[in-house]
Design an enzyme around this catalytic site. Structure first.
Site, PDB file in Angstrom:
ATOM      1  N   LYS A   1      -4.086  12.564  19.612  1.00 55.38           N
ATOM      2  CA  LYS A   1      -3.446  12.229  18.333  1.00 55.38           C
ATOM      3  C   LYS A   1      -3.212  13.530  17.575  1.00 55.38           C
ATOM      4  CE  LYS A   1      -4.181   9.305  14.243  1.00 55.38           C
ATOM      5  NZ  LYS A   1      -5.087   8.360  13.566  1.00 55.38           N
TER       6      LYS A   1
ATOM      7  N   SER B   1      -3.032   3.926  12.366  1.00 54.63           N
ATOM      8  CA  SER B   1      -2.194   5.100  12.401  1.00 54.63           C
ATOM      9  C   SER B   1      -2.103   5.764  13.768  1.00 54.63           C
ATOM     10  CB  SER B   1      -2.727   6.122  11.394  1.00 54.63           C
ATOM     11  OG  SER B   1      -4.029   6.550  11.772  1.00 54.63           O
TER      12      SER B   1
ATOM     13  N   SER C   1      -7.659   2.459  12.506  1.00 50.99           N
ATOM     14  CA  SER C   1      -6.551   3.109  13.206  1.00 50.99           C
ATOM     15  C   SER C   1      -6.721   3.317  14.707  1.00 50.99           C
ATOM     16  CB  SER C   1      -6.248   4.451  12.562  1.00 50.99           C
ATOM     17  OG  SER C   1      -5.462   4.239  11.422  1.00 50.99           O
TER      18      SER C   1
HETATM   19  N1  GLN Z   1      -4.403   1.215   7.807  1.00 54.31           N
HETATM   20  C1  GLN Z   1      -5.430   1.924   7.121  1.00 54.31           C
HETATM   21  C2  GLN Z   1      -4.814   2.870   6.108  1.00 54.31           C
HETATM   22  O1  GLN Z   1      -3.654   2.851   5.979  1.00 54.31           O
HETATM   23  C3  GLN Z   1      -6.327   2.650   8.080  1.00 54.31           C
HETATM   24  C4  GLN Z   1      -5.791   3.941   8.571  1.00 54.31           C
HETATM   25  C5  GLN Z   1      -6.751   4.669   9.449  1.00 54.31           C
HETATM   26  O2  GLN Z   1      -7.696   4.099   9.969  1.00 54.31           O
HETATM   27  N2  GLN Z   1      -6.508   5.963   9.593  1.00 54.31           N
HETATM   28  O3  GLN Z   1      -5.485   3.609   5.442  1.00 54.31           O
END
Ligand code: GLN
Length: 502
Positions: free
Chosen positions: A79, A156, A180
């Site tokens: 990532k 994400s 994420s």
């Molecule tokens: N969807 C969540 C957010 O927008 C989690 C994102 C994540 O785990 N990086 O913050």
């Protein structure tokens, strides 16, 4: 080429390499070719073929000398939130376009040439600074879901889940602040684990919300996740919140038989708690159906299902969306046009430099979170929002402790729906936030949590869309999650299915 490509998983490829039936170089070439063929999915932000080949040759040489660790030569991609010395790192942001880190993140270092010897093929697309649930917040365009290219892969870590689902690499790293790793795994039919907070070092992981951020693997099976987590995890003195624990062989722990288990009932004695708040009446039928189907399989394997309650589940949304932006607003202050990344052209003075640099460098979701975070931390609002959220966070963690008196792990859906259409939630960020309801509680409590393929739902236009089962464990009990998922994957093939055309 008849050599097995990255369509096989990590464990299988390691066996092929050990038997000399394939070389690391052949695997790297196959992965590079697949990234090219499937470039339209938008998963890769950087690919360096020569670098991958050089790492692969080094892995082959180590193996020829009999010095290779078991996973040496298996391809992987990271990532783009992990900094890498040899490939640019953007965090999905225009702010960091072209940024080259002077060092590798600990997770990258441990998986790479100096450690387990996996070969880095690509850096993968993600929501900007890991903020999002659909990968649509990347400054470099969306990622398409390989199961249905009109849909999002989740976020994400959308690039990571989509690349694994499409078989471009057998595994990828992800990060999980509020879901994420799990939610994109659910949307793409991959297996992913967010370990207990502190298991994987955050050194070199671009910070979003430091008290929540955790790294973990996304792969095709629990077994592969266990192998990768063993290599990625462990104490790191460069991360002050790293857990000081002896190294864990998660693969061995996963395979250790439970007391009272038999070959046909490997989960005998395991109590799986189903929080009633994770099965609301509004849960999509296809998701509920798939999750219940997977739970029935776990019962056949010997587990007992028990009712539990996590009464503050709904509150995890406002709590998370106060705490995470608060921490983000502080973490992102370093992107000011002076220290890192983008700098606006011809600033009139210092204020102009800050203002224009940040206006140009950050996308709308990141700006929204900086504003929310700054607001909830400001004098006069701190007590009303941030402090209250911290108190509730503690109570959410306590609710898990109470539930774990009656069960050994908790199960439910990862997300309330299957992957949604690209653009569907674009104009209303709150719709995205609400979809995080089932992943946020474990994040706030710092507990290990996993997404395991649990079957498929059929969309109105006929596409098969994966559904993920979420497993949440006690602190540092990754082994029970992995063992449960592994037992399920011995008797089902949801995790092994592939999207058409990949
Ligand atoms: N969807 C969540 C957010 O927008 C989690 C994102 C994540 O785990 N990086 O913050």
């Amino acid at each position: 080429m008849s050599a097995p490509g990255p369509v096989l998983g990590v464990a299988a490829l390691a066996r092929e390499l050990a038997a000399g039936r394939v070389s690391a170089l052949e695997l790297a070439e196959a992965a590079l070719a697949r990234f090219e063929t499937h470039a339209a999915l938008g998963t890769a932000l950087a690919v360096d073929a020569e670098l991958a080949r050089a790492q692969a040759r080094a892995a082959d040489a180590r193996r020829a000398r009999g010095e290779a660790p078991p996973l040496a030569g298996v391809p992987i991609a990271h990532k783009d939130i992990f900094v890498t010395r040899d490939l640019p790192t953007t965090a999905g942001s225009r702010m960091l376009q072209g940024y080259l880190s002077p060092f590798d993140a600990t997770v990258v270092e441990r998986l790479g040439a100096g450690g387990a010897g996996l070969v880095t093929v690509a850096k993968l697309n993600c929501d900007e600074f890991a903020m999002g649930s659909s990968n649509e917040n990347s400054a470099y365009g969306p990622v398409l879901n390989p199961w249905d290219r009109s849909r999002v892969p989740g976020g994400s870590s959308g690039g990571s889940a989509a690349a694994v689902a499409a078989g471009l690499v057998p595994a990828a790293t992800g990060t999980d602040t509020g879901g994420s790793i799990r939610q994109p795994s659910s949307f793409c039919g991959t297996t992913g684990i967010k370990p207990t907070y502190g298991v994987c070092s955050r050194w070199g992981m671009i910070a979003f919300a430091s008290s929540l951020d955790q790294a973990g693997p996304i792969a095709r099976s629990a077994e592969d996740c266990a192998l990768l987590l063993s290599a990625m995890g462990g104490f790191d003195e460069r991360d002050s919140t790293s857990a000081e624990r002896a190294p864990v062989d998660y693969h061995a722990a996963m395979l250790a038989p439970r007391e009272g288990a038999t070959p046909s009932r490997p989960l005998a004695g395991l109590r799986i708690g189903l929080p009633r708040e994770f099965f609301p009446a509004a849960l999509a039928d296809d998701v509920a159906g798939a999750v219940r189907g997977a739970l029935r399989e776990l019962e056949v394997l010997g587990a007992t299902l028990v009712d539990v309650s996590l009464p503050r589940t709904e509150l995890s949304i406002p709590v998370y969306y106060i705490i995470a932006p608060a921490e983000a607003s502080s973490n992102l202050s370093r992107f000011d046009g002076v220290k890192f990344g983008h700098r606006c052209a011809d600033p009139a003075d210092l204020t102009d430099l800050y203002e224009r640099t940040r206006a140009e460098g950050f996308g709308p979701e990141v700006k929204r979170r900086i504003m929310i975070g700054t607001y909830v931390l400001s004098h006069g609002y701190y007590d009303a929002y941030y402090l209250q959220a911290q108190k509730l966070r503690r109570m959410i963690a306590d609710d898990f402790q109470a539930a774990f008196r009656d069960c050994d792990l908790i199960a439910g859906p990862v997300a309330p729906t299957v992957a949604w259409k690209l653009g569907e939630k674009g104009s209303d960020p709150v719709q995205s936030y609400l979809a995080d309801i089932f992943t946020l509680p474990a994040s706030l409590a710092g507990l290990p949590a996993m997404s395991v393929p649990a079957g498929f739902a059929r969309s109105a236009d006929g596409a098969e869309l994966p559904v993920g089962l979420q497993l949440v464990g006690r602190s540092f009990d990754e082994a029970t999650l992995l063992a449960t998922a592994h037992a399920l994957q011995q008797v089902t093939d949801w995790h092994a299915r592939r999207p058409a055309g990949c």
